[in-house]
Design a protein around this motif. Sequence first.
Motif, PDB file in Angstrom:
ATOM      1  N   ASP A 296       0.840  -1.194   0.000  1.00 25.07           N
ATOM      2  CA  ASP A 296       0.000   0.000   0.000  1.00 25.07           C
ATOM      3  C   ASP A 296       0.880   1.251   0.000  1.00 25.07           C
ATOM      4  O   ASP A 296       1.797   1.380   0.822  1.00 25.07           O
ATOM      5  CB  ASP A 296      -0.897  -0.004   1.243  1.00 25.07           C
ATOM      6  N   LYS A 297       0.588   2.161  -0.922  1.00 25.72           N
ATOM      7  CA  LYS A 297       1.436   3.333  -1.093  1.00 25.72           C
ATOM      8  C   LYS A 297       1.486   4.191   0.177  1.00 25.72           C
ATOM      9  O   LYS A 297       2.564   4.629   0.607  1.00 25.72           O
ATOM     10  CB  LYS A 297       0.951   4.172  -2.272  1.00 25.72           C
ATOM     11  N   GLY A 298       0.348   4.440   0.772  1.00 23.71           N
ATOM     12  CA  GLY A 298       0.325   5.262   1.972  1.00 23.71           C
ATOM     13  C   GLY A 298       1.099   4.632   3.109  1.00 23.71           C
ATOM     14  O   GLY A 298       1.827   5.316   3.837  1.00 23.71           O
ATOM     15  N   LEU A 299       0.945   3.327   3.277  1.00 26.03           N
ATOM     16  CA  LEU A 299       1.638   2.619   4.352  1.00 26.03           C
ATOM     17  C   LEU A 299       3.149   2.678   4.163  1.00 26.03           C
ATOM     18  O   LEU A 299       3.899   2.972   5.101  1.00 26.03           O
ATOM     19  CB  LEU A 299       1.170   1.166   4.405  1.00 26.03           C
ATOM     20  N   VAL A 300       3.606   2.408   2.951  1.00 26.07           N
ATOM     21  CA  VAL A 300       5.050   2.382   2.732  1.00 26.07           C
ATOM     22  C   VAL A 300       5.648   3.778   2.815  1.00 26.07           C
ATOM     23  O   VAL A 300       6.771   3.963   3.279  1.00 26.07           O
ATOM     24  CB  VAL A 300       5.390   1.681   1.393  1.00 26.07           C
ATOM     25  N   ARG A 301       4.893   4.802   2.396  1.00 29.05           N
ATOM     26  CA  ARG A 301       5.384   6.173   2.560  1.00 29.05           C
ATOM     27  C   ARG A 301       5.553   6.503   4.038  1.00 29.05           C
ATOM     28  O   ARG A 301       6.522   7.155   4.430  1.00 29.05           O
ATOM     29  CB  ARG A 301       4.427   7.164   1.899  1.00 29.05           C
ATOM     30  N   SER A 302       4.629   6.046   4.839  1.00 31.69           N
ATOM     31  CA  SER A 302       4.740   6.273   6.273  1.00 31.69           C
ATOM     32  C   SER A 302       5.972   5.578   6.842  1.00 31.69           C
ATOM     33  O   SER A 302       6.720   6.149   7.641  1.00 31.69           O
ATOM     34  CB  SER A 302       3.470   5.786   6.974  1.00 31.69           C
ATOM     35  N   GLN A 303       6.218   4.344   6.419  1.00 30.23           N
ATOM     36  CA  GLN A 303       7.372   3.592   6.891  1.00 30.23           C
ATOM     37  C   GLN A 303       8.686   4.273   6.507  1.00 30.23           C
ATOM     38  O   GLN A 303       9.656   4.251   7.268  1.00 30.23           O
ATOM     39  CB  GLN A 303       7.342   2.171   6.325  1.00 30.23           C
ATOM     40  N   LEU A 304       8.707   4.873   5.306  1.00 30.43           N
ATOM     41  CA  LEU A 304       9.927   5.509   4.804  1.00 30.43           C
ATOM     42  C   LEU A 304      10.016   6.985   5.196  1.00 30.43           C
ATOM     43  O   LEU A 304      10.937   7.680   4.773  1.00 30.43           O
ATOM     44  CB  LEU A 304       9.994   5.372   3.278  1.00 30.43           C
TER      45      LEU A 304
END
Length: 398
Positions: free
Chosen positions: A197-205
Motif C-alpha cells: 500500500d502506497k500510503g503505508l510504505v510512505r509512512s514507513q519511509l
Amino acid sequence: MMQVISMLKKQTVLILSEGFGCGHTQAAHALAAGLEITDSRIQARVLELGSFLNPRIAPMIHAAYRTAISTNPGMIGKLYRNQYEKPLGGFSVLALHKLFYSQAYQTIQELKPDFIICTHPIPCAIVSRLKESGLEIPMYTLITDYDAHSSWIHPGVDCYFVSTPEVRSLLMQRGVRSEAIQVTGIPVHPDFWTKQDKGLVRSQLELADLPTVMMMGGGWGLLYNEALIKTISAWREHVQFICCTGSNDKLAARLNRLTELQHPHIRVLGFTTEISKWMDASDLLVTKAGGMTCTESMAKRLPMLFYDSIPGQELKNQEYFVKNGYGLALSSTDLLDQLLAQACFGARQEGGSPMAEICKFTSRSTMPSPYRPDLCIRQIAGILMPGTQELSLSQAYL
C-alpha cells in the motif's frame, strides 16, 4: 537423517554473470532467489565469473568500461551496432579463455552444478567453448534485455530464456532453432512480486503524502545534470523527489552539498536493498532504460520516463517500453515540467495523448500489465525441473 537425504536430492544451478553494469548480476541474483522459493529441490549459486577467477584484474576492466559508458556513450552505441549481427568469433573466445578464464573448467568441475545459466554473453561464450571440448552440463542463457545482440548466440546453449516474442523472432532469424527458445520474460527478485500500500510504505519511509518522483541512474552519473536539478528545485514545494545514486557515494555527496536540493521533499538515497519499497512509494520513475530496472518497474506498474539512455541495448529497451505504453522518452526536462503540472494542478492535454495516460499518478491499474514475474520464474523452474509445483494462491499477485 531425512534432512540429509533431502539435501542430497537438491539440484544445483550455477548462474554465471559479469560485472559490466549491474543489470546482469542483478538478474542472476533475482533468478537464484526466485528459483529457490519456487522449487525446494533447487539450490542456486551466483558467480561473476571474471571477478571470481581474476579478482585483481576484473575490477579494473569493469571500471574502464564504466568510464567509457559515462564519458563516451556514443562510442559504445557504435560498437553495439557494428557488432549487432556478428557473434563472438572463435579467436575472440579463445583469447578470452586464455587471458581471463583458463580456470573456468576447473571451477565448474569443483562446484559440480547440474545446470548452468548465463546472464551475460561472455561466460556464455566461455562455457559454450568448454562444452565443445567435452563439458557435459546443460547450459541455458537468460538474455537480460529487450533485444538480442548476436554476442548472446553460441552453439553450446541448450535453451535461451528471452523477454518477448520479438526477441525470440530475432534469434530465429539468426539461425537459432525455435524449440531452443522459451519466452519467459526477465525474472525480478521476489521483493518485486507484490505491491505494498502506497500510503503505508510512505509512512514507513517517512515520506510526505505528495506526488512522488523516483530518479534512478545515479550509478552512471545521470542525476548530476543541471537541467534535472533545476527542475527538481523548481517543483520541490509540490512534488517529492527520491534521487537514487546506488553505490556512487561521490555523487551522493555532491548532491547533498547542493543548496537547491536541501529540502524536506528531496531525499538523496544511496545504496539500498529496499528499492522495491521506494518504487511502491513512488508515482513516476525517471530512469535510463536498463533491462532490469525497467522490468522491475513494469512488475510494480510504475510509469517510466526515459532520460539519457545509452545508445545500444538501452535504446532498444526504451523502444519496447515506449511502444507498449509503459513510459515515454524524455527528450528534455520541458516534458517533465508538463507532467508534474498535470499531476499537481490537474492540467490535461487535449486529444487523449499518451501523456495523459502516464500521468495518472494515483491509478497504476490503468497501465498494461501482462507481465507476471512469478510465472516467469515458475516457467524457468519447470524447464530445469519438470514437475515444479504451482505457487500457492498466497504467493500469486497482480
